[in-house]
Design a protein around this motif. Structure first.
Motif, mmCIF file in Angstrom:
data_model
loop_
_atom_site.group_PDB
_atom_site.id
_atom_site.type_symbol
_atom_site.label_atom_id
_atom_site.label_comp_id
_atom_site.label_asym_id
_atom_site.label_seq_id
_atom_site.Cartn_x
_atom_site.Cartn_y
_atom_site.Cartn_z
ATOM 1 N N UNK A 222 4.146 55.806 10.886
ATOM 2 C CA UNK A 222 5.149 55.997 9.834
ATOM 3 C C UNK A 222 5.950 54.723 9.581
ATOM 4 N N UNK A 223 6.298 54.014 10.655
ATOM 5 C CA UNK A 223 7.049 52.767 10.503
ATOM 6 C C UNK A 223 6.216 51.723 9.763
ATOM 7 N N UNK A 224 4.929 51.634 10.105
ATOM 8 C CA UNK A 224 4.051 50.657 9.451
ATOM 9 C C UNK A 224 3.911 50.969 7.970
ATOM 10 N N UNK A 225 3.796 52.236 7.640
ATOM 11 C CA UNK A 225 3.665 52.629 6.234
ATOM 12 C C UNK A 225 4.895 52.180 5.453
ATOM 13 N N UNK A 226 6.058 52.375 6.058
ATOM 14 C CA UNK A 226 7.310 51.977 5.415
ATOM 15 C C UNK A 226 7.368 50.464 5.231
ATOM 16 N N UNK A 227 6.947 49.726 6.249
ATOM 17 C CA UNK A 227 6.988 48.262 6.203
ATOM 18 C C UNK A 227 6.012 47.716 5.172
ATOM 19 N N UNK A 228 4.799 48.269 5.144
ATOM 20 C CA UNK A 228 3.722 47.688 4.356
ATOM 21 C C UNK A 228 3.750 48.108 2.897
ATOM 22 N N UNK A 229 4.665 49.015 2.551
ATOM 23 C CA UNK A 229 4.828 49.388 1.143
ATOM 24 C C UNK A 229 5.575 48.315 0.358
ATOM 25 N N UNK A 230 6.208 47.399 1.069
ATOM 26 C CA UNK A 230 6.949 46.330 0.407
ATOM 27 C C UNK A 230 5.997 45.426 -0.375
ATOM 28 N N UNK A 241 4.752 45.522 17.720
ATOM 29 C CA UNK A 241 5.183 46.880 18.066
ATOM 30 C C UNK A 241 5.569 46.924 19.538
ATOM 31 N N UNK A 242 6.630 47.677 19.850
ATOM 32 C CA UNK A 242 7.206 47.660 21.202
ATOM 33 C C UNK A 242 6.360 48.360 22.242
ATOM 34 N N UNK A 243 5.310 49.063 21.839
ATOM 35 C CA UNK A 243 4.325 49.531 22.813
ATOM 36 C C UNK A 243 2.978 49.726 22.122
ATOM 37 N N UNK A 244 1.937 49.932 22.915
ATOM 38 C CA UNK A 244 0.582 50.009 22.368
ATOM 39 C C UNK A 244 0.359 51.252 21.520
ATOM 40 N N UNK A 245 0.971 52.372 21.898
ATOM 41 C CA UNK A 245 0.770 53.583 21.094
ATOM 42 C C UNK A 245 1.243 53.353 19.665
ATOM 43 N N UNK A 246 2.419 52.754 19.502
ATOM 44 C CA UNK A 246 2.896 52.475 18.145
ATOM 45 C C UNK A 246 2.009 51.448 17.454
ATOM 46 N N UNK A 247 1.518 50.468 18.211
ATOM 47 C CA UNK A 247 0.627 49.461 17.622
ATOM 48 C C UNK A 247 -0.664 50.102 17.120
ATOM 49 N N UNK A 248 -1.177 51.074 17.860
ATOM 50 C CA UNK A 248 -2.378 51.781 17.413
ATOM 51 C C UNK A 248 -2.073 52.578 16.144
ATOM 52 N N UNK A 249 -0.866 53.141 16.066
ATOM 53 C CA UNK A 249 -0.444 53.800 14.830
ATOM 54 C C UNK A 249 -0.417 52.819 13.663
ATOM 55 N N UNK A 250 -0.008 51.575 13.919
ATOM 56 C CA UNK A 250 -0.010 50.537 12.885
ATOM 57 C C UNK A 250 -1.438 50.280 12.414
ATOM 58 N N UNK A 251 -2.378 50.156 13.343
ATOM 59 C CA UNK A 251 -3.776 49.917 12.974
ATOM 60 C C UNK A 251 -4.308 51.053 12.101
ATOM 61 N N UNK A 252 -3.928 52.284 12.419
ATOM 62 C CA UNK A 252 -4.394 53.428 11.636
ATOM 63 C C UNK A 252 -3.795 53.418 10.231
ATOM 64 N N UNK A 253 -2.526 53.021 10.111
ATOM 65 C CA UNK A 253 -1.901 52.921 8.791
ATOM 66 C C UNK A 253 -2.581 51.840 7.960
ATOM 67 N N UNK A 254 -2.905 50.725 8.598
ATOM 68 C CA UNK A 254 -3.589 49.645 7.890
ATOM 69 C C UNK A 254 -4.945 50.097 7.350
ATOM 70 N N UNK A 255 -5.653 50.864 8.142
ATOM 71 C CA UNK A 255 -6.955 51.366 7.700
ATOM 72 C C UNK A 255 -6.802 52.239 6.460
ATOM 73 N N UNK A 257 -4.420 52.065 4.262
ATOM 74 C CA UNK A 257 -3.936 51.260 3.146
ATOM 75 C C UNK A 257 -4.930 50.181 2.716
ATOM 76 N N UNK A 258 -6.031 50.059 3.444
ATOM 77 C CA UNK A 258 -7.016 49.046 3.107
ATOM 78 C C UNK A 258 -6.600 47.635 3.478
ATOM 79 N N UNK A 259 -5.740 47.532 4.478
ATOM 80 C CA UNK A 259 -5.264 46.223 4.951
ATOM 81 C C UNK A 259 -6.105 45.795 6.146
ATOM 82 N N UNK A 260 -6.608 44.586 6.131
ATOM 83 C CA UNK A 260 -7.458 44.097 7.212
ATOM 84 C C UNK A 260 -6.600 43.448 8.293
ATOM 85 N N UNK A 261 -6.537 44.100 9.453
ATOM 86 C CA UNK A 261 -5.744 43.565 10.562
ATOM 87 C C UNK A 261 -6.416 42.327 11.138
#
Length: 333
Positions: A222-230, A241-255, A257-261
């Motif tokens: 959810x945080x990544x979605x908010x950030x990447x909408x800018x 990201x302050x831990x790996x679980x949140x970082x994995x959530x970021x990777x899923x949001x990128x997928x 949104x079509x963003x290549x990590x």
């Protein structure tokens, strides 16, 4: 089930002799001790820890309170504590506080009622003064947080780890780094935020940008979605990201949104959980030796149980930056 009287009869000794052997308390000749142990083996007799505790004042039981059983980092610590406890003939009661201070307090009170001899507290959020009032005289060791007033502490320098993670992003060519933090009530989150802020001050050419989350994968998503909408220049090109679980959530949001990590967006996590090596892309992270930290915490706890006056130890473990595909070098324009 065989009783202590059955063992005494089989070994040809008195009940009190069997009791002395079980509790290792008082003199018993080598021959009688051998007879008692053989009788216990023949009858399949296993002494009750409760019964032993009535005689010795020991329950051979430890408590372990972790904040989130769904985060693989904490079960890894738990394995280390458990293995060390078992090797020393102790049982372990595992409690999951779900990051709630009131639940942590409840479990500590329960462990005291169960006459646990000590407790390992992982990632405690309680104020140290409040914690000491609840825990009283029960020995304890803190993991992933330094205690100032009492108890042993085992942790990794979270501020330096976060600084290293953020610095890595700048060194790899990323220019605008956002931090998804844990809850501000968590000391680990505060320390990692401080490390991020220091790196931005030294290497960044932008104002720090922080989005507070909850240390969970859904929170990172959810945080990544908010950030990447800018749009435009305000959109970041990297996230720590302050831990790996949140970082994995970021990777899923990128997928989604079509963003290549790695190229469009660099991503770094923290903890070094095993699944980070199998995400797509694989996750760059700060690895913490959770298993070894857990074992050491249990060792310190058992030492304090034997010697309560032992000097308090604060032991800092080393972290490691694991560089993977989520921060591959960008192509400069």
């Amino acid at each position: 089930m065989a009783t202590i009287k059955d063992v005494a009869r089989e070994a040809g000794v008195s009940v009190s002799t069997v009791s002395r052997v079980i509790n290792d308390n008082g003199y018993v000749s080598d021959d009688k001790r051998k007879n008692v142990l053989n009788a216990m083996d023949i009858l399949g007799f296993r002494p009750s820890n409760i019964a032993r505790g009535l005689v010795s004042g020991k329950t051979y039981t430890l408590g372990l309170v972790i904040p989130d059983i769904s985060n693989p980092f904490f079960p890894n610590i738990a394995r280390g504590v458990e293995d060390e406890a078992i090797e020393n003939n102790y049982n372990l009661i595992l409690c999951n506080s779900d990051w709630k201070i009131e639940r942590e307090d409840m479990y500590i009170s329960l462990l005291i009622e169960k006459r646990c001899e000590g407790v390992v507290l992982v990632g405690s959020r309680s104020l140290e003064s409040d914690l000491l009032k609840i825990i009283g005289k029960m020995p304890f060791v803190s993991v992933d947080r330094e205690m100032v007033q009492a108890g042993h502490s085992v942790w990794v320098d979270n501020e330096l780890g976060a600084y290293t993670a953020t610095k890595h992003l700048y060194e790899m060519g990323y220019r605008r780094v956002v931090h998804i933090s844990g809850p501000t009530s968590a000391r680990t989150a505060k320390a990692r935020l401080a490390g991020y802020m220091q790196a931005v001050e030294e290497f960044g050419h932008h104002e720090p940008q922080i989005v507070e989350s909850d240390f969970r994968r859904s929170g990172g998503y959810e945080a990544a979605w908010k950030i990447l909408e800018q749009e435009g220049s305000h959109r970041p090109d990297a996230i720590f990201a302050a831990n790996d679980l949140m970082a994995i959530g970021v990777l899923q949001a990128c997928e989604k949104l079509g963003i290549k990590c790695g190229t469009d967006l660099g991503v770094v996590g923290y903890d070094g959980i095993g699944s980070g090596a199998y995400t797509s892309p694989t996750l760059t992270t700060i690895f913490q030796p959770g298993y070894e930290m857990g074992r050491r915490a249990c060792q310190l706890l058992l030492e304090e149980i034997v010697n309560p006056s032992k000097r308090r130890i604060k032991e800092v473990f080393n972290f490691e930056l694991l560089v993977r595909s989520s921060t591959q070098r960008m192509t400069e324009e």
